[in-house]
Design a protein around this motif. Structure first.
Motif, PDB file in Angstrom:
ATOM      1  N   LYS A 101       0.829  -1.210   0.000  1.00 26.80           N
ATOM      2  CA  LYS A 101       0.000   0.000   0.000  1.00 26.80           C
ATOM      3  C   LYS A 101       0.859   1.252   0.000  1.00 26.80           C
ATOM      4  CE  LYS A 101      -4.024  -1.809   2.455  1.00 26.80           C
ATOM      5  NZ  LYS A 101      -4.802  -1.710   3.710  1.00 26.80           N
ATOM      6  N   ALA A 102       2.020   1.172   0.648  1.00 24.93           N
ATOM      7  CA  ALA A 102       2.922   2.322   0.737  1.00 24.93           C
ATOM      8  C   ALA A 102       3.814   2.451  -0.494  1.00 24.93           C
ATOM      9  CB  ALA A 102       3.788   2.222   1.992  1.00 24.93           C
ATOM     10  N   GLY A 103       3.708   1.492  -1.415  1.00 22.41           N
ATOM     11  CA  GLY A 103       4.492   1.554  -2.640  1.00 22.41           C
ATOM     12  C   GLY A 103       5.922   1.103  -2.493  1.00 22.41           C
ATOM     13  N   GLY A 104       6.237   0.367  -1.440  1.00 20.57           N
ATOM     14  CA  GLY A 104       7.619  -0.045  -1.217  1.00 20.57           C
ATOM     15  C   GLY A 104       7.886  -1.513  -1.455  1.00 20.57           C
ATOM     16  N   ARG A 105       6.915  -2.235  -1.997  1.00 19.27           N
ATOM     17  CA  ARG A 105       7.053  -3.691  -2.170  1.00 19.27           C
ATOM     18  C   ARG A 105       8.235  -4.050  -3.064  1.00 19.27           C
ATOM     19  NH1 ARG A 105       7.459  -8.567  -1.800  1.00 19.27           N
ATOM     20  NH2 ARG A 105       5.813 -10.084  -2.017  1.00 19.27           N
ATOM     21  N   GLN A 106       8.525  -3.241  -4.069  1.00 16.94           N
ATOM     22  CA  GLN A 106       9.622  -3.547  -4.988  1.00 16.94           C
ATOM     23  C   GLN A 106      10.987  -3.436  -4.318  1.00 16.94           C
ATOM     24  OE1 GLN A 106       7.600  -0.897  -5.224  1.00 16.94           O
ATOM     25  NE2 GLN A 106       8.917   0.892  -5.167  1.00 16.94           N
ATOM     26  N   ASN A 107      11.064  -2.784  -3.172  1.00 14.42           N
ATOM     27  CA  ASN A 107      12.336  -2.623  -2.464  1.00 14.42           C
ATOM     28  C   ASN A 107      12.675  -3.808  -1.573  1.00 14.42           C
ATOM     29  OD1 ASN A 107      12.487  -0.049  -3.578  1.00 14.42           O
ATOM     30  ND2 ASN A 107      11.469   0.882  -1.830  1.00 14.42           N
ATOM     31  N   LEU A 108      11.757  -4.750  -1.451  1.00 16.66           N
ATOM     32  CA  LEU A 108      11.936  -5.882  -0.557  1.00 16.66           C
ATOM     33  C   LEU A 108      12.265  -7.118  -1.363  1.00 16.66           C
ATOM     34  CD1 LEU A 108      11.687  -6.543   2.466  1.00 16.66           C
ATOM     35  CD2 LEU A 108       9.357  -7.221   2.013  1.00 16.66           C
ATOM     36  N   ASN A 109      13.426  -7.733  -1.087  1.00 13.12           N
ATOM     37  CA  ASN A 109      13.823  -8.898  -1.871  1.00 13.12           C
ATOM     38  C   ASN A 109      14.411 -10.026  -1.014  1.00 13.12           C
ATOM     39  OD1 ASN A 109      16.285  -7.892  -1.163  1.00 13.12           O
ATOM     40  ND2 ASN A 109      17.000  -7.500  -3.231  1.00 13.12           N
TER      41      ASN A 109
END
Length: 113
Positions: A101-109
């Motif tokens: 929701k905060a738009g940070g999912r792509q930063n998590l790997n």
């Protein structure tokens, strides 16, 4: 007649959560909501509670105030066999939902789900 229990089904297994597991999930949900919505207010609220505690605690029991970098940690103290691993998987899902929701999912790997 069987008692009705809230349940979740995963790969053919039915899991029945206990009251303290629901409480852990609820507290995590509240924490993540405040963390992602307004970290500054969360930090101020926590430090206000610490100030109130320190006013009545003896010197050795007093706590230091939180700083913003402390907010990225959550810990649960639960008995052996109480379902900490199951809750951890649920907490990861909760975190991923808020992060998305905060738009940070792509930063998590570094999480395997």
């Amino acid at each position: 007649m069987e008692a009705h229990h809230p349940q979740a089904q995963f790969a053919g297994q039915t899991l029945y959560s206990l009251y303290f597991q629901y409480l852990g999930l609820l507290l995590t949900e509240l924490y993540l909501d405040r963390y992602f919505r307004d970290r500054t207010a969360l930090l101020a609220s926590l430090n206000q509670a610490i100030e109130a505690f320190n006013e009545v605690a003896d010197r050795r029991s007093q706590l230091d105030a939180f700083v913003e970098s402390d907010l990225n940690k959550v810990a649960f103290w639960m008995a052996t066999g109480s379902g900490k691993t199951l809750l951890m998987h649920c907490h990861i899902r909760q975190y991923l939902q808020y992060l998305g929701k905060a738009g940070g999912r792509q930063n998590l790997n570094r999480i395997i789900c």
